[in-house]
Design a protein around this motif. Structure first.
Motif, PDB file in Angstrom:
ATOM      1  N   GLU A  16      13.171   3.727  -2.943  1.00  0.00           N
ATOM      2  CA  GLU A  16      13.207   3.940  -1.500  1.00  0.00           C
ATOM      3  C   GLU A  16      11.982   3.307  -0.844  1.00  0.00           C
ATOM      4  O   GLU A  16      10.924   3.133  -1.465  1.00  0.00           O
ATOM      5  N   SER A  17      12.116   3.003   0.450  1.00  0.00           N
ATOM      6  CA  SER A  17      10.990   2.490   1.215  1.00  0.00           C
ATOM      7  C   SER A  17      11.037   3.024   2.637  1.00  0.00           C
ATOM      8  O   SER A  17      10.335   3.967   2.982  1.00  0.00           O
ATOM      9  N   ARG A  40      13.144   4.899   4.179  1.00  0.00           N
ATOM     10  CA  ARG A  40      13.524   6.309   4.292  1.00  0.00           C
ATOM     11  C   ARG A  40      12.450   7.250   3.735  1.00  0.00           C
ATOM     12  O   ARG A  40      12.468   8.452   4.040  1.00  0.00           O
ATOM     13  N   TYR A  41      11.535   6.717   2.915  1.00  0.00           N
ATOM     14  CA  TYR A  41      10.557   7.585   2.261  1.00  0.00           C
ATOM     15  C   TYR A  41       9.152   7.472   2.837  1.00  0.00           C
ATOM     16  O   TYR A  41       8.412   8.459   2.896  1.00  0.00           O
ATOM     17  N   GLU A  84       7.630  10.191   5.237  1.00  0.00           N
ATOM     18  CA  GLU A  84       7.288  11.453   4.576  1.00  0.00           C
ATOM     19  C   GLU A  84       5.971  11.328   3.815  1.00  0.00           C
ATOM     20  O   GLU A  84       5.109  12.217   3.872  1.00  0.00           O
ATOM     21  N   LEU A  85       5.806  10.210   3.090  1.00  0.00           N
ATOM     22  CA  LEU A  85       4.575  10.004   2.338  1.00  0.00           C
ATOM     23  C   LEU A  85       3.373   9.917   3.274  1.00  0.00           C
ATOM     24  O   LEU A  85       2.315  10.523   3.011  1.00  0.00           O
ATOM     25  N   GLY A 106      12.229   6.438  -7.525  1.00  0.00           N
ATOM     26  CA  GLY A 106      11.133   7.399  -7.423  1.00  0.00           C
ATOM     27  C   GLY A 106       9.858   6.985  -8.132  1.00  0.00           C
ATOM     28  O   GLY A 106       8.990   7.826  -8.366  1.00  0.00           O
ATOM     29  N   TYR A 114       6.595   3.963  -8.386  1.00  0.00           N
ATOM     30  CA  TYR A 114       5.948   2.889  -7.634  1.00  0.00           C
ATOM     31  C   TYR A 114       4.692   2.395  -8.332  1.00  0.00           C
ATOM     32  O   TYR A 114       4.006   3.159  -9.020  1.00  0.00           O
ATOM     33  N   GLU A 164       6.842   9.384  -7.754  1.00  0.00           N
ATOM     34  CA  GLU A 164       6.733   9.735  -6.339  1.00  0.00           C
ATOM     35  C   GLU A 164       5.905  11.001  -6.124  1.00  0.00           C
ATOM     36  O   GLU A 164       5.088  11.079  -5.205  1.00  0.00           O
TER      37      GLU A 164
END
Length: 578
Positions: A444-445, A447-448, A451-452, A497, A499, A522
């Motif tokens: 994901e990028s 969409r995530y 949140e991060l 999930g 990276y 993640e």
């Protein structure tokens, strides 16, 4: 045009292009086939040159496979906007098309273009035609050609922006493919007679070995990330006049995990040209890459590898040979940052400009932030312009003083003013689309990342860094669409999930980052980054940027050359050690 590769060792895409009859292929027949929502594999390559990619919704792949259904195919359409400049009327048309034919959202890209997602085949031609009716187009927005020419929005120096915007438009026009295929297929244009010999005067039958990207920057702002691109023009202003451009060549972001012969590379300054020479220089740089770029290995086909293999002096010599004159030596300049300027500023012409933060470039309505509706209402009353930025944001430009209060009221009414943004970290965040539509995404990028960033903001604010600009970028794969290797903090997807974490890019865009930790789950990303943020808050020097701090304190080594990007890499760390 010469062919410098011997034998038959060409990538299959070269034969697809050569036999396509100047990008026609069997696209029209594929569009007419109602049995499937897809088009053929060869035509999928060719439609990229027309500005559209076939994709499928990866969120529902498994379910459709179980039901023995075809993948949920749709098309992404990319709309060229040279320099990112469009009218309110054009904005309204893009809004309408997004809701009538796409997924109800509008994407502002890192290349100052519009993207539509979720357009099904049965309405693809109609959508493309209506884009053209708005006096925008999609030709060469993708494919092995020069793509959308980017330009610094620079609203606070309106006179200089007008000059460089005009130059960006001229380069875009000059390097647009000449084939009539686009008009025949999408606009029902008259077909070229069989007796006519069609010619592509710049590209030839096989076009370029890979995509080609051009940008124009106006110091001190490097908001277009000029060092990340194949060809760049840095405006040199003397006595309040653009007297010419320093020319940069050889930048590019993409690489492949596990293949150290692929790497991101920063562009180098090749020389200086006058404004009258700029279009000519752009053409000749393209011609050298056309003739010498690698057509056997697409992973090695970008201009950055041509220059890395042969050297800048050789490349400059080839360009000057075609120009028939020598470039001047580069002139002094300085960049201070790659971010956008937010909020109101006054231009040199007395009009006002509002830099609006658009999270990851996605224009949509969500509870409390009705971005799509709010910008629609602004476009309905705005008589200036809109400027898409290279950081996926938007400038509401050329607002007359008497209309400023009206625009402010609409920003507040729809919850989209910048007052909603808490930290400099979020202002400087950027992500590619990734899942569910990008076929290359490993993680994901878009969409995530919000949140991060929200989780990291807690650490940022607890350490008194709310107003510090820290450049953070995320991509779902290593191809670099979100320019992750120029992030002071970069996250690049390795798998679902998982990276890689990169640190240490220059805030001015003139230094690459470096791999700090690989294969981080993640759930552990915040744990890895938090101690570095805390150390930065405690031990940074006055005015020191986060990327500079990570290098000074030995978290990673400085990297300015792409060939050194994979040196000094960390050992793989067991995730349980975090």
């Amino acid at each position: 045009m010469s062919n410098l590769f011997e034998g038959d060792n060409f990538h299959q895409n070269e034969s697809i292009k050569e036999s396509s009859n100047y990008l026609r292929g069997t696209i029209l027949e594929g569009l007419a086939d109602e049995v499937t929502g897809a088009i053929s594999a060869d035509d999928t390559q060719l439609t990229k040159f027309h500005g559209t990619y076939m994709q499928d919704d990866r969120d529902v792949r498994a379910e459709r496979r179980r039901k023995k259904l075809e993948k949920a195919f749709s098309f992404m359409i990319r709309v060229r906007v040279p320099g990112g400049l469009c009218t309110p009327k054009q904005w309204l048309e893009m809004d309408r098309l997004a809701n009538d034919y796409a997924n109800g959202t509008l994407k502002l890209t890192t290349r100052q273009a519009f993207q539509f997602h979720g357009v099904i085949k049965s309405v693809l031609k109609r959508t493309m035609k209506e884009i053209n009716d708005s006096l925008l187009d999609t030709i060469a927005a993708c494919g092995d050609v020069n793509r959308n020419v980017m330009c610094n929005p620079n609203p606070y120096e309106s006179k200089h922006h007008e000059v460089v915007q005009d130059m960006a438009q001229k380069i875009s026009d000059h390097l647009t493919p000449a084939t009539r295929a686009y008009h025949e297929i999408w606009l029902d244009g008259e077909k070229v007679a069989d007796s006519e010999e069609e010619v592509e005067p710049i590209y030839g039958k096989t076009y370029l070995p890979r995509k080609f990207k051009i940008v124009v920057a106006v110091p001190p702002m490097n908001d277009v990330d000029i060092y990340a691109h194949c060809l760049g023009f840095i405006a040199i202003v003397e006595d309040d006049k653009v007297v010419g451009y320093n020319v940069t060549v050889g930048g590019g972001m993409g690489m492949t995990h596990g293949k150290e012969d692929t790497f991101p590379r920063l562009a180098e300054v090749m020389g200086f040209c006058t404004p009258e020479q700029a279009v000519d220089v752009a053409e000749k740089v393209v011609l050298v890459q056309r003739d010498y770029g690698d057509r056997s290995n697409r992973a090695h086909a970008r201009l950055k590898y041509t220059i890395d293999d042969r050297g800048l002096d050789w490349f400059r010599g080839e360009v000057e040979k075609r120009l028939g004159y020598s470039l001047e030596e580069a002139r002094p300049f300085k960049f201070t940052g790659t971010g956008d300027r937010y909020g109101w500023c006054e231009g040199s012409d007395g009009n006002f400009h509002y830099g609006l933060y658009v999270e990851n470039g996605r224009v949509k309505d969500v509870p409390g932030v009705r971005m799509m509706t709010g910008l629609r209402k602004i476009a309905e009353v705005h008589d200036g312009d809109f400027r898409l930025t290279a950081n996926q944001n938007l400038v509401i430009g050329s607002v007359k003083p008497e209309n400023k209060e009206k625009i402010e009221a609409l920003l507040e009414e729809y919850g989209i003013s910048n007052d909603r943004i808490r930290t400099g970290l979020r202002y400087n965040s950027m992500a590619c689309v990734a899942l569910p539509t990008c076929g290359l995404a490993l993680a994901e990028s878009e969409r995530y990342l919000p949140e991060l960033v929200g989780n990291l903001e807690q650490i940022i604010e607890a350490n008194g860094l709310r107003n510090e600009d820290i450049k953070i970028r995320m991509t779902g794969c290593p191809n670099g669409c979100g320019r992750p290797y120029l992030g002071e903090i970069g996250f690049v997807g390795r798998g679902p999930g998982v990276y890689n974490i990169y640190l240490g890019a220059g805030f001015d865009g003139a230094r690459l980052n470096k791999l700090y930790r690989r294969d981080v789950p993640e759930a552990n990303l915040v744990k890895v980054i938090s101690p570095i943020i805390e150390a930065y808050a405690k031990d940074r020097e006055e005015g020191e940027h986060f990327g500079d701090f990570t290098i000074r304190n030995g978290y990673v080594n400085e990297t300015t050359k792409g060939s050194e990007f994979h040196n000094d890499l960390p050992e793989k760390v067991d995730s349980e050690s975090f």
